[in-house]
Design a protein around this motif. Structure first.
Motif, PDB file in Angstrom:
ATOM      1  N   ILE A 235       0.841  -1.197   0.000  1.00  0.00           N
ATOM      2  CA  ILE A 235       0.000   0.000   0.000  1.00  0.00           C
ATOM      3  C   ILE A 235       0.880   1.253   0.000  1.00  0.00           C
ATOM      4  O   ILE A 235       0.611   2.239  -0.670  1.00  0.00           O
ATOM      5  CB  ILE A 235      -0.938   0.016   1.232  1.00  0.00           C
ATOM      6  CG1 ILE A 235      -2.019  -1.061   1.046  1.00  0.00           C
ATOM      7  CG2 ILE A 235      -1.595   1.379   1.423  1.00  0.00           C
ATOM      8  CD1 ILE A 235      -2.813  -1.352   2.271  1.00  0.00           C
ATOM      9  N   ASP A 236       2.000   1.159   0.762  1.00  0.00           N
ATOM     10  CA  ASP A 236       2.930   2.291   0.792  1.00  0.00           C
ATOM     11  C   ASP A 236       3.766   2.384  -0.466  1.00  0.00           C
ATOM     12  O   ASP A 236       4.650   3.239  -0.557  1.00  0.00           O
ATOM     13  CB  ASP A 236       3.869   2.174   2.010  1.00  0.00           C
ATOM     14  CG  ASP A 236       3.112   2.443   3.295  1.00  0.00           C
ATOM     15  OD1 ASP A 236       1.978   2.948   3.203  1.00  0.00           O
ATOM     16  OD2 ASP A 236       3.634   2.130   4.375  1.00  0.00           O
ATOM     17  N   GLY A 237       3.547   1.462  -1.410  1.00  0.00           N
ATOM     18  CA  GLY A 237       4.216   1.563  -2.696  1.00  0.00           C
ATOM     19  C   GLY A 237       5.558   0.862  -2.773  1.00  0.00           C
ATOM     20  O   GLY A 237       6.358   1.144  -3.656  1.00  0.00           O
ATOM     21  N   ALA A 238       5.833  -0.088  -1.843  1.00  0.00           N
ATOM     22  CA  ALA A 238       7.108  -0.804  -1.894  1.00  0.00           C
ATOM     23  C   ALA A 238       7.064  -1.847  -3.007  1.00  0.00           C
ATOM     24  O   ALA A 238       6.069  -2.549  -3.173  1.00  0.00           O
ATOM     25  CB  ALA A 238       7.392  -1.482  -0.549  1.00  0.00           C
ATOM     26  N   THR A 239       8.152  -1.942  -3.762  1.00  0.00           N
ATOM     27  CA  THR A 239       8.211  -2.933  -4.838  1.00  0.00           C
ATOM     28  C   THR A 239       8.527  -4.307  -4.246  1.00  0.00           C
ATOM     29  O   THR A 239       8.845  -4.441  -3.066  1.00  0.00           O
ATOM     30  CB  THR A 239       9.304  -2.575  -5.847  1.00  0.00           C
ATOM     31  OG1 THR A 239      10.568  -2.617  -5.167  1.00  0.00           O
ATOM     32  CG2 THR A 239       9.077  -1.203  -6.434  1.00  0.00           C
TER      33      THR A 239
ATOM     34  N   MET B   1      -6.657  -7.457   4.334  1.00  0.00           N
ATOM     35  CA  MET B   1      -6.757  -8.925   4.241  1.00  0.00           C
ATOM     36  C   MET B   1      -6.682  -9.375   2.788  1.00  0.00           C
ATOM     37  O   MET B   1      -7.248  -8.789   1.898  1.00  0.00           O
ATOM     38  CB  MET B   1      -8.099  -9.402   4.816  1.00  0.00           C
ATOM     39  CG  MET B   1      -8.113  -9.483   6.336  1.00  0.00           C
ATOM     40  SD  MET B   1      -6.881 -10.616   6.982  1.00  0.00           S
ATOM     41  CE  MET B   1      -7.632 -12.193   6.544  1.00  0.00           C
ATOM     42  N   ALA B   2      -5.959 -10.465   2.616  1.00  0.00           N
ATOM     43  CA  ALA B   2      -5.870 -11.009   1.256  1.00  0.00           C
ATOM     44  C   ALA B   2      -7.205 -11.641   0.883  1.00  0.00           C
ATOM     45  O   ALA B   2      -7.935 -12.121   1.743  1.00  0.00           O
ATOM     46  CB  ALA B   2      -4.783 -12.067   1.209  1.00  0.00           C
ATOM     47  N   VAL B   3      -7.522 -11.583  -0.379  1.00  0.00           N
ATOM     48  CA  VAL B   3      -8.745 -12.241  -0.842  1.00  0.00           C
ATOM     49  C   VAL B   3      -8.474 -13.734  -0.907  1.00  0.00           C
ATOM     50  O   VAL B   3      -7.633 -14.182  -1.681  1.00  0.00           O
ATOM     51  CB  VAL B   3      -9.148 -11.715  -2.232  1.00  0.00           C
ATOM     52  CG1 VAL B   3     -10.400 -12.442  -2.715  1.00  0.00           C
ATOM     53  CG2 VAL B   3      -9.401 -10.232  -2.164  1.00  0.00           C
TER      54      VAL B   3
END
Lengths: 337, 335
Positions: A235-239, B1-3
């Motif tokens: 989400i923070d954009g880490a590859t 959460m992962a799907v």
């Protein structure tokens, strides 16, 4: 509860002799078959004990105490053994253990990460097959690979032959003398100890044997890393590679360091494997401390020298233990920090 | 959460771990990456299987000549090699059953004896505070630093001094207690050159390990049960036999089988001590079938022997896989 505790304590005090009674059987037997031989070993390491003294042992009239001569002979390469140099063997022994662990651990981790990829097909089959090398006894692995590296009939040369014929237009069969060639393919690679083809053959075989164990340990540790971490990072954009170096590697470290230490000590004294594959040859270039010690006692039958050598091995093992213990402790602190 | 992909009812789909839900959210794998990873995983699979298939193929071959070209898939399933190995494993007059028995007697016997002696010492170290505790623990730890080869010389020399001899005047001398009058005599029994002697030597290095390993496990068993037993008036002996031993049973079994894996492959001491073919073990026989000693031995027979030696260890390992790996990883987490 307090009353109960104190009564428990009292019963303990009453039996001040009891712990020693529990220790007695083990210490009696270890005294005879472990501690006494260890002391006996130190004593005969100062003598010229040979086969002719076998019958009477220390009571032999011709048995001479020769002080530190055995030790000096070992360190100054003064033993009448061809191609023996203690410091070369020691260098090779350390290099052998280090180079193996440095290949096995990263390979094991990478393959564990690969198999941990969500949604990968056939995952279970791969996991089940990849464990197989761990399951086969090293002694059998070594004998099988000895035959694979056979000059004329071995699978490795046959494989190289068919590859060269298929892709490079080769016409002659390849006969690499894996275990006999004494010329190091990369001269000067390790200062002080030549690395012959036999070393590389053993590296290949031991790589096959070694990485799956590291992979199993890494898989266990990977599964305990919370998935939220990766989600937060993405989400923070880490590859992907940032996640690998920033999350996976640091969180695997506490599990991988002890495994690497375990692998190091195991490889350092990997007697069966080396003895079965090369027997220390050619020209003692793949000799480990333990295989040379074995040569001294089994083939040369210089029991005095062998005892001195074993005492030296003990101190090398002590140093290795102190270093590895340090490393393990250091990572514990890292984990707590 | 992962799907989470919905669990599919089709067992094949579940086994192959295929995501057929058609969901594209979460972290499902793009096809091109899936294929790339499959290629890599397959390549690794081939390298892992290569030596195994090579030896299995050889063992099922009926050809007694050495392999002139590479075969890693069996063209025939012939049990000739296995049959020959079972019939006459070596050039010496020793049957396969004897080899198997020697291997089992040594690996099981040493494991059981070491465990039996070690468990009470481990209990003392784990549960009691007493004078010299640290010193004695270091004493047990010291032999662990010595590889098996390192202890082999003194054990060889000491065990070799225990001999039963038939003297010239037809009396029997038991060294080192009595000797023949002329100092000579025909050797009837040499402790060094017997399975029993090798067993003693193997126990010497197995015992410290067993004490250390069991102490580590006993430390993790909570003491509440023992304290409760003490309240009920049980003495230390009763607690030990009726509470601690049953609780430690699973770990006793694991330690025993871990020892079995090691002792089954024991080669250093057996190869040094034993000289009579009737005492040989399977590991020694396998060594005799490779390298410089094996110019006359067909490779299909060697391969069959390799498979036979590997099987018991493989079975035990697969059965105990969780405990073996678990022991290492939990140990590291706990530190």
């Amino acid at each position: 509860m307090a009353v109960a505790k104190s009564s428990f304590k009292k019963s303990k005090q009453k039996n001040a002799v009891l712990p020693y009674l529990y220790l007695l059987p083990a210490f009696l037997i270890m005294g005879v078959i472990t501690f006494y031989p260890l002391i006996y070993q130190v004593i005969i390491s100062f003598t010229n004990f040979e086969s002719k003294h076998l019958l009477l042992g220390l009571k032999s009239p011709e048995l001479e105490f020769i002080g530190l001569k055995n030790y000096i002979d070992i360190f100054t390469a003064a033993l009448p053994v061809e191609n023996f140099n203690f410091f070369r063997v020691l260098t090779f022994n350390f290099w052998w253990a280090i180079s193996n662990v440095f290949l096995h651990v990263p390979a094991g981790v990478l393959i564990a990460v690969l198999l941990n990829t969500e949604g990968l097909w056939l995952k279970r089959i791969y996991r089940a097959v990849y464990i197989l090398p761990v399951v086969v006894p090293p002694l059998v692995v070594a004998t099988v690979w000895t035959n694979i590296f056979d000059e004329r009939y071995g699978a490795m040369n046959q494989l190289l032959t068919s590859l060269s014929m298929a892709f490079f237009g080769g016409t002659d069969p390849i006969y690499i003398r894996w275990f006999e060639d004494v010329r190091p393919p990369i001269p000067g690679f390790l200062p002080g100890a030549p690395l012959t083809l036999a070393y590389y053959a053993m590296m290949i075989a031991n790589f096959w044997l070694g990485w799956p164990f590291m992979s199993v340990v890494a898989t266990g540790a990977l599964q305990s890393i919370p998935k939220d971490l990766y989600e937060a990072a993405s989400i923070d954009g880490a590859t992907g590679s940032q996640q690998f170096w920033g999350i996976t590697v640091p969180l695997l470290r506490p599990a991988m360091i002890p495994a690497a230490v375990y692998g190091f000590t195991l490889t350092f004294n990997l007697f069966n494997f080396v003895f079965f594959m090369t027997g220390g040859g050619p020209a003692r270039t793949t000799e480990l401390l333990v295989t040379f010690a074995y040569n001294l006692v089994r083939n040369l039958r210089w029991y005095g020298v062998a005892a001195a050598f074993a005492v030296i091995i003990f101190f090398v093992a002590l140093v290795v233990f102190l270093i590895t213990n340090r490393i393990t402790r250091a990572t514990q602190n890292y984990q707590e920090a | 959460m992962a799907v989470q992909p919905q669990t599919n009812k089709n067992p094949i789909v579940r086994f192959l771990n295929m995501n057929t839900s058609g969901q594209t959210g979460g972290r499902s794998l793009p096809l091109w990456r899936q294929l790339l990873l499959q290629v890599v995983a397959l390549a690794i699979l081939i390298t892992v299987m290569f030596p195994i298939m090579y030896i299995v193929t050889l063992s099922f071959s009926s050809k007694t000549t050495r392999p002139s070209q590479l075969e890693i898939l069996p063209k025939e399933i012939s049990f000739v090699a296995y049959q020959q190995v079972l019939d006459k494993p070596t050039g010496n007059p020793v049957t396969f059953i004897e080899l198997l028995r020697n291997s089992f007697v040594l690996s099981m016997g040493v494991g059981a004896v070491a465990l039996f002696i070690a468990v009470s010492a481990a209990y003392a170290f784990s549960r009691f505070k007493f004078k010299m505790r640290e010193v004695l623990m270091v004493l047990v730890f010291i032999p662990l630093l010595m590889p098996a080869v390192g202890l082999s010389t003194p054990l060889y020399l000491l065990l070799n001094q225990v001999q039963v001899k038939q003297c010239a005047d037809n009396t029997v001398a038991i060294q080192p207690i009595t000797t023949c009058d002329d100092g000579k005599g025909r050797v009837q029994f040499n402790l060094r050159d017997s399975l029993f002697g090798v067993g003693i030597a193997m126990t010497a290095s197995a015992l410290p390990f067993a004490v250390w390993n069991l102490k580590g496990y006993l430390d993790t068993i909570p003491r509440e049960l023992e304290e409760a037993a003490a309240i009920d008036g049980a003495d230390a002996n009763q607690t030990f036999w009726q509470i601690v031993i049953p609780l430690a049973m699973p770990q006793l079994a694991v330690t025993f089988f871990l020892g079995f894996i090691g002792h089954w492959q024991e080669f250093v001491l057996t190869w040094l001590f034993l000289s009579q073919p009737k005492d040989y073990t399977l590991a020694m026989t396998l060594y005799n079938m490779t390298g410089q000693y094996a110019n006359s031995i067909p490779w299909n027979r060697f391969a069959a022997m390799a498979v036979i030696v590997a099987l018991p260890v493989a079975v035990v390992y697969i059965a105990l896989q969780k405990q073996i790996v678990g022991g290492l990883t939990t140990g590291s987490v706990k530190g």
